[in-house]
Every structure is written in structure tokens, then in C-alpha cells.
Design a protein around this motif. Structure first.
Motif, mmCIF file in Angstrom:
data_model
loop_
_atom_site.group_PDB
_atom_site.id
_atom_site.type_symbol
_atom_site.label_atom_id
_atom_site.label_comp_id
_atom_site.label_asym_id
_atom_site.label_seq_id
_atom_site.Cartn_x
_atom_site.Cartn_y
_atom_site.Cartn_z
ATOM 1 N N GLY A 18 0.640 -1.294 0.076
ATOM 2 C CA GLY A 18 0.015 0.066 -0.155
ATOM 3 C C GLY A 18 0.863 1.198 0.103
ATOM 4 N N GLY A 19 0.418 2.156 0.853
ATOM 5 C CA GLY A 19 1.310 3.377 0.836
ATOM 6 C C GLY A 19 2.449 3.706 1.558
ATOM 7 N N THR A 20 2.994 2.339 1.994
ATOM 8 C CA THR A 20 4.160 2.455 2.866
ATOM 9 C C THR A 20 5.315 2.424 1.845
ATOM 10 O OG1 THR A 20 4.118 0.228 3.182
ATOM 11 C CG2 THR A 20 2.738 1.285 4.639
ATOM 12 N N ALA A 21 6.543 2.729 2.429
ATOM 13 C CA ALA A 21 7.446 2.770 1.621
ATOM 14 C C ALA A 21 8.081 1.314 1.262
ATOM 15 C CB ALA A 21 8.895 3.561 2.103
ATOM 16 N N PRO A 22 8.872 1.088 0.059
ATOM 17 C CA PRO A 22 9.286 -0.287 -0.159
ATOM 18 C C PRO A 22 10.606 -0.474 0.757
ATOM 19 C CG PRO A 22 10.006 1.524 -1.830
ATOM 20 C CD PRO A 22 8.980 2.242 -0.949
ATOM 21 N N THR A 23 10.730 -1.791 0.943
ATOM 22 C CA THR A 23 11.701 -2.193 1.818
ATOM 23 C C THR A 23 12.764 -3.017 0.970
ATOM 24 O OG1 THR A 23 10.738 -4.411 2.393
ATOM 25 C CG2 THR A 23 9.812 -2.373 3.763
ATOM 26 N N ILE A 24 13.726 -3.570 1.598
ATOM 27 C CA ILE A 24 14.686 -4.418 0.935
ATOM 28 C C ILE A 24 13.877 -5.670 0.466
ATOM 29 C CG2 ILE A 24 16.666 -3.576 1.813
ATOM 30 C CD1 ILE A 24 16.590 -5.917 3.895
ATOM 31 N N TYR A 25 12.882 -6.163 1.476
ATOM 32 C CA TYR A 25 12.354 -7.351 0.868
ATOM 33 C C TYR A 25 11.750 -7.137 -0.540
ATOM 34 C CZ TYR A 25 12.810 -9.597 5.203
ATOM 35 O OH TYR A 25 13.502 -9.720 6.491
ATOM 36 N N ASP A 26 10.838 -5.863 -0.728
ATOM 37 C CA ASP A 26 10.421 -5.564 -2.110
ATOM 38 C C ASP A 26 11.481 -5.664 -3.021
ATOM 39 O OD1 ASP A 26 7.904 -5.309 -0.877
ATOM 40 O OD2 ASP A 26 8.462 -3.271 -0.433
ATOM 41 N N VAL A 27 12.522 -4.957 -2.889
ATOM 42 C CA VAL A 27 13.725 -4.986 -3.721
ATOM 43 C C VAL A 27 14.105 -6.616 -4.117
ATOM 44 C CG1 VAL A 27 16.005 -4.060 -4.520
ATOM 45 C CG2 VAL A 27 14.268 -2.589 -3.096
ATOM 46 N N ALA A 28 14.331 -7.129 -3.078
ATOM 47 C CA ALA A 28 14.799 -8.528 -3.412
ATOM 48 C C ALA A 28 13.909 -9.314 -4.118
ATOM 49 C CB ALA A 28 14.939 -9.223 -1.870
ATOM 50 N N ARG A 29 12.511 -9.411 -4.148
ATOM 51 C CA ARG A 29 11.481 -9.875 -4.665
ATOM 52 C C ARG A 29 11.840 -9.483 -6.349
ATOM 53 N NH1 ARG A 29 6.749 -8.452 -2.958
ATOM 54 N NH2 ARG A 29 7.563 -8.532 -1.016
ATOM 55 N N ALA A 30 11.867 -8.295 -6.407
ATOM 56 C CA ALA A 30 11.943 -7.729 -7.758
ATOM 57 C C ALA A 30 13.157 -8.194 -8.407
ATOM 58 C CB ALA A 30 11.821 -6.137 -7.741
ATOM 59 N N ALA A 31 14.251 -8.340 -7.724
ATOM 60 C CA ALA A 31 15.561 -8.579 -8.319
ATOM 61 C C ALA A 31 16.011 -10.094 -8.412
ATOM 62 C CB ALA A 31 16.713 -8.097 -7.519
ATOM 63 N N GLY A 32 14.944 -10.853 -7.472
ATOM 64 C CA GLY A 32 14.962 -12.440 -7.329
ATOM 65 C C GLY A 32 16.229 -12.948 -6.833
ATOM 66 N N VAL A 33 16.528 -12.098 -5.582
ATOM 67 C CA VAL A 33 17.529 -12.403 -4.734
ATOM 68 C C VAL A 33 17.026 -12.363 -3.194
ATOM 69 C CG1 VAL A 33 19.435 -11.450 -6.356
ATOM 70 C CG2 VAL A 33 18.368 -9.905 -4.270
ATOM 71 N N ASN A 34 17.888 -12.740 -2.338
ATOM 72 C CA ASN A 34 17.665 -12.545 -1.122
ATOM 73 C C ASN A 34 17.840 -11.205 -0.437
ATOM 74 O OD1 ASN A 34 18.433 -12.949 2.060
ATOM 75 N ND2 ASN A 34 17.238 -14.796 1.364
ATOM 76 N N GLU B 291 12.027 3.164 -6.380
ATOM 77 C CA GLU B 291 12.422 4.404 -5.954
ATOM 78 C C GLU B 291 12.561 3.988 -4.170
ATOM 79 O OE1 GLU B 291 9.400 7.509 -5.947
ATOM 80 O OE2 GLU B 291 9.802 8.031 -8.079
ATOM 81 N N PHE B 292 13.445 3.143 -4.188
ATOM 82 C CA PHE B 292 13.820 2.649 -2.844
ATOM 83 C C PHE B 292 14.866 3.127 -1.955
ATOM 84 C CE2 PHE B 292 16.549 -0.198 -0.288
ATOM 85 C CZ PHE B 292 15.959 -0.204 0.787
ATOM 86 N N HIS B 293 14.744 3.579 -0.881
ATOM 87 C CA HIS B 293 15.644 4.221 -0.087
ATOM 88 C C HIS B 293 15.848 3.410 1.167
ATOM 89 C CE1 HIS B 293 16.341 7.493 -2.978
ATOM 90 N NE2 HIS B 293 14.940 7.476 -2.883
ATOM 91 N N LEU B 294 17.008 3.072 1.533
ATOM 92 C CA LEU B 294 17.278 2.463 2.879
ATOM 93 C C LEU B 294 16.644 3.275 3.988
ATOM 94 C CD1 LEU B 294 20.980 1.296 2.505
ATOM 95 C CD2 LEU B 294 19.114 -0.412 3.052
#
Lengths: 338, 338
Positions: free
Chosen positions: B15-31, B61-64
Motif C-alpha cells: 500500500g502507501g508504505t515505503a518499499p523495503t529491501i524485501y520488495d527489492v529482493a523480490r523484484a531482483a530475484g535475490v535474498n 524508488e527504494f531508499h534504505l
DNA sequence: TTGTATGCGTTATCAC
DNA sequence: GTGATAACGCATACAA
């Protein structure tokens, strides 16, 4: 109550690291979650245990870890005050009002200085926005669209610039102050005014000119704007010739900084103020009152603006009426020469 | 940009929350842990996957999240700059230097204003210390012991005050600037000087007097200190009578603010500067150069002090030689009347 | 009212 | 080089 410590120092459950609610819980004989409640929601805990927990916390010199709390709650109790140019004395009062108000709400303020670079301001904003609860922009160089983007992510308030209804702003009502200034000049016999604008991109500079023109129209004076200048002492000094060429007997400038420079240029070139030229600035910055001659100016309540910006960004206040401006007569505005 | 998931906008996994490394991981197919490494320690990841991850992050638009990172690492990349009185113009150069240097190191600066209250300063320090990597104290009202306590918990640097070897400090070498000032006065024919101290508790005020006395001894001048005053324009104005009573032909003050006030008092009372009294301040604050007459002063490189304080608190620099001061001659220091 | 269990988003410590 | 899993310290549904 507490175990005997072997010194006056509070006993730390673990080595050099700071105590946690687990340490407090152990010392007080309760569950960590009870400690958390006792400290954040005292009303949801019996007074007896709350008391015990407070004592244990004090004994351990425990303080809630704001980082951990922020991670869980999403709220950091932190605001960013982004300053476009911290060398500009007008921001002093804004910072002071904002820090004071923020402190009242238990909020800490992050102050950034973009050094007049919109690139840097944008980068700072991106970096800071996940770590703060809201943003306050003072003397921003960002474009309206950039501001709107930020405003969609976190509460945001702009000081002294209208960016439409998609972001909140703290504005000044220029008419009282500027009206009084022009009236004052009219009473002193002035009929022809000049205005020295700041940067063309400055929204507020345009507003100031419009307010001056309104007052002149009302009182039957002439007003001519000369070329825009940098909003610095150098910019004001450079404008002197052009101002004199208009034949105006009084000049109003975009801000005090410029008029301070114009005053210096006038002195070094033998142009007497106010006999040959009356001068009025904006902002009433530090130094305006002891310049020679002291600089008449129109000021807005900047500390109040800082306070209001904080209250608005925290959601404690909706945009209210514009803050009133006020004319400060001083010797740089005098009667027109006979 | 729109929030529609299937538009050009970055796809948000949730939803409205900021993306996390989990989202990035899924998108990039890594852990997720690989994402973390790729972003924080790129050298520990193959260039190919690092590239994929960076693209996915950009797309989202991910940021740590700095809060989560801080909780885990214990480092916040944040420094606190604690100001005792933000209305004092000297602090703005310090702030400017410090913010600039902090930005270079990817650090954000929290600026606090204690409004001259040591109680509030102590409270702010206690509240902030768990949330920052280090503390810088400017114009602090804290006692040496309080400062030492803080210094045991986090790196700490004090600007313009020596608190012994238990806390680092950025100091100025007063002798060059003060020596030049006194020499200048001596050459102008002055033989008897007065010094207006600031608050008695001010360590730096005492240091300034000592440096003046050293210079006077060297050059064979007399120097007398009058009663201490508040370090404000009012304090300086109030000192005028006492200064004149000493019979001194020149006065040096604890800071520019006071001497600006003394200048005003002199003007309003018909005491001509520098004909009857030469005046020298400290700090070269905004306005010193356009006061009437322009105020001669001794300055230290405050922006540099701010930068050095940041470098020291970050551990990038050890305490070096004191920063040199410099005398700025201006018309308020003139020849002694014949 | 208090305890239990879980999650916040990241980094660190292991395995593999 | 990469994946799984356990912290970091606190807050909060939910159960008791």
C-alpha cells in the motif's frame, strides 16, 4: 528495592551498552511490555507498578531508545527545517521560533543549509524525509512540483512562499506594513518611489512589488521598479545608480541586506540619506537598527512564522490568516528635500 | 506522477508504505540480505547482481530506512550541535561550517538552542545522546563535570572552551589577533586600555583578558578590567561610564555585541569614537563592518572551527593546533587625541 | 492490569 | 558470492 550496587554508579545490567527496557523489567520484576507501557502510556498501568518501574528506570539511568521507538511507531519526533541560505539573517528568527516551538512538543529539529543550491536542497530532502515526521522549507529554491512531491510523502510547510493548495504555507499579509511605509513616505512629501527587486524567481519579491503598487495607487504616488539584483549587500550597492536615475526621492528594496549595501554605497559616494534619498528595507534584520543611518524597514513576525510552521507541520494548527507585517520608521526614511 | 500501480509510476509492492529491501529482493530475484549487501557493501557482491539490484531499487524508488539501519548498527549518521544561545550571531558561522562539513561526510546535523538555560541544555543532551553519533557544544553553559559525563557516552567536542583533557575542544590562539590589536593601539598612541569582560563564568572571557595582559606587558601598556557585564548590547552600553572612569583611551570588549552597544551608548551621549575612545570588539559578527563607526575587532575562523569540530567528533582529525585569530582594523580604533 | 508473541527494516553471523 | 536466520530495542495486538 534495588540490589546493593558496589559504588554510587548505577548498575548496568550489561557492559558498556545502554540499559534497555529488559534491564528495567528485570530490576522491577515485571515484563518488558509493562515497562514500555508504564513509560509511554502511564494510565494503562497501575500506579504502584508504574512507580516501581520509574524508580528502577531512574536507578539504571534508563532512557527510551528513540531509534527503536521510531522503527516501531514510524514516528521520529523529528522535524527538518531546510534553509536555503543560512547566511541570510532573516532565518535567525525563524530558526529560533521553530526550535522553541519544537521543543515544546518534545520534537527535535534538524537544520540543513542548502547553500543556495537547489540540487543540494533536493538531495537533502530525499535523504531526510524517511527520518523525519515533517519538513519546513525556508527560502527554498525548489520548484513548486518538487515541493508538491515532497508534500505527498510527509507533512510539509513552506515559509514565505505560496505554492498553491497542494502544500501548506505560512505567509505574511504585506499590506499593513507596506501600506504604513508608503503612507509614511507620502506624509514626508515623497511622490515618486523606486523598488529594487530581488531575484526574478523570488515569489515574495513580486508580492512585495504588488503590495507597494497597491499602496501607491491608493495614495496617488508613482512607483518604478528598477532591474532585479542579487539579494545581497553587493546587489543593493550596485542598484544605487539606477535608483537615482529614476528620479525617485525614496527607494524600497526587496530586503534589508540589499538596502544596507545601498546605504553603504550612498555613504561612500556622498549621496546623503535621507536628505537626497530615503531608504526602506524589508525584514528588520540584525543590524538594521544600528546601520548609519538606521534603516527603516517593514518586518514580519519571523519567530512567530517559525512557530506556526512547526505547529502546522505537526498538525496542531491549520493555515490561518497571514501574519501581519509592520512598518518600523527609522532615520533612513526622512522628509523629501525642499 | 500518479499512484496508479499499473501506470508509469514505480510499482509499490504494498500500500502507501515505503518499499523495503524485501520488495527489492523480490523484484531482483535475490535474498533480502543480498540487497542489503549490494547497497551497503557493493564490493561483497558480484557486479552483475549488484547491477540488477540497483535497477530494481531505482525502479521502486527504494531508499534504505535510516532508522532501521541505525537500530541495527548503532550508528545514526547524525550529530548534535548544541548552541547555548542561537541569537548570538557568532554561532551562525559555526553552524554553517559544521553543516557543510557534516554534509560532506553524509551526516545530518541536529541543531538545538538552549536559550541560555543550562537546565534545558542538559535535558536536551540527555534526550539526544542516544540518537546521535556525537555531540558538539558551542557556547555551552554546562559545567565541566556534566561535559565529562556526556563525553564518556559519546564522542564530544567543545568549541571555544577548554574543559581539560577529558573532552576534546576546538580552541583559538588568541595571541596573534590580540597581539596585533594591542600593537595597533600602541602605534596609535594609546597607553592605557580597558577591558569589559563578559559573564564571569565564561572561560573564554578570562582567556581574552589574559591575552590582552600578555600583549600589554610586552608593549608596556596599562590594562584595567572593569566590572563584568552581560554579553549583550545592553551590557556593553551599561559599561560605558565605567570604562570612561578608568581614564583609558581605548577599550576592548568581550565580544562585538557588547561593543556595538557601547558604540550606540557613546553616540547617544556625545562621546566621540575614536577621538575620545577607541573601541575594539571580538568575533567580527555581521554588522560590525557597517556599524558607525565600523567596529575594529579580533576574529577567529569560526566556520573553520565548526568544520574542525565535526571532523574531530567523527574521529577524522585529532585536536590540532589552536586556530589563529586575526585583527581587523576599522575606524572605531583610531589615534589617541592630541 | 499484566504477560505473550510478533513485527518494524536493516545488518550481522553463520552456513552453504 | 549468496541464502537463511537471528538480533537491534521498542510497541502493540491479543490472551490471560
Amino acid at each position: 528495592m534495588t540490589d546493593l550496587a558496589d559504588g554510587a554508579a548505577p548498575r548496568r545490567a550489561r557492559g558498556g551498552t545502554a540499559p534497555t527496557i529488559y534491564d528495567v523489567a528485570r530490576a522491577a520484576g515485571v515484563n518488558p511490555s509493562t515497562v514500555s507501557r508504564a513509560l509511554s502510556r502511564p494510565e494503562r498501568v497501575s500506579t504502584a507498578t508504574a512507580q516501581r518501574i520509574r524508580e528502577a528506570a531512574a536507578e539504571l539511568e534508563f532512557h527510551l531508545n528513540p531509534t527503536a521507538r521510531a522503527l516501531q511507531t514510524g514516528r521520529t519526533n523529528t522535524l527538518a527545517l531546510m534553509i536555503g541560505d543560512i547566511t541570510n539573517p532573516v532565518v535567525f528568527d525563524i530558526i529560533r521560533g521553530a526550535t522553541a516551538e519544537a521543543a515544546q512538543h518534545g520534537c527535535t529539529l534538524i537544520v540543513t543549509d542548502s547553500e543556495e543550491s537547489s540540487t543540494r536542497e533536493a538531495a537533502d530532502a530525499r535523504r531526510l524525509i524517511p527520518a523525519v515526521d515533517g519538513l519546513i522549507l525556508a527560502i527554498t529554491r525548489l520548484a513548486d512540483e518538487q515541493i508538491h512531491d515532497l508534500a505527498r510523502r510527509k507533512p510539509l510547510v513552506v515559509v514565505n512562499r505560496d505554492v498553491g493548495d497542494r502544500a501548506a504555507s505560512v505567509l505574511a499579509d504585506l499590506d499593513p506594513g507596506i501600506g504604513a511605509a508608503v503612507e509614511h513616505l507620502a506624509e514626508l512629501g515623497h511622490r515618486r518611489l523606486a523598488y529594487v527587486p530581488g531575484p526574478v524567481v523570488s515569489w515574495i519579491s513580486g508580492q512585495r512589488l504588488l503590495a507597494i503598487e497597491r499602496a501607491c495607487a491608493r495614495l496617488g504616488l508613482d512607483c518604478e521598479a528598477v532591474g532585479p539584483r542579487r539579494p545581497t549587500r553587493e546587489g543593493g550597492a550596485a542598484a544605487l545608480d539606477e535608483v537615482l536615475a529614476t528620479g525617485a526621492s525614496a527607494v524600497l528594496g526587496y530586503n534589508d541586506m540589499m538596502m544596507l549595501g545601498l546605504l553603504e554605497a550612498a555613504a561612500s559616494r556622498g549621496v546623503r540619506v535621507p536628505e537626497q534619498l530615503s531608504v526602506v528595507g524589508f525584514d528588520d534584520i540584525f543590524g538594521a537598527d544600528f546601520a548609519s543611518p538606521p534603516l527603516a524597514t517593514v518586518r514580519m513576525p519571523l519567530a512567530l512564522a517559525g512557530r506556526r510552521a512547526v505547529r502546522m507541520v505537526l498538525g496542531h494548527e491549520r493555515a490561518g490568516a497571514p501574519l501581519p507585517t509592520e512598518f518600523v520608521p527609522r532615520p533612513s526614511a526622512g522628509p523629501v528635500a525642499a
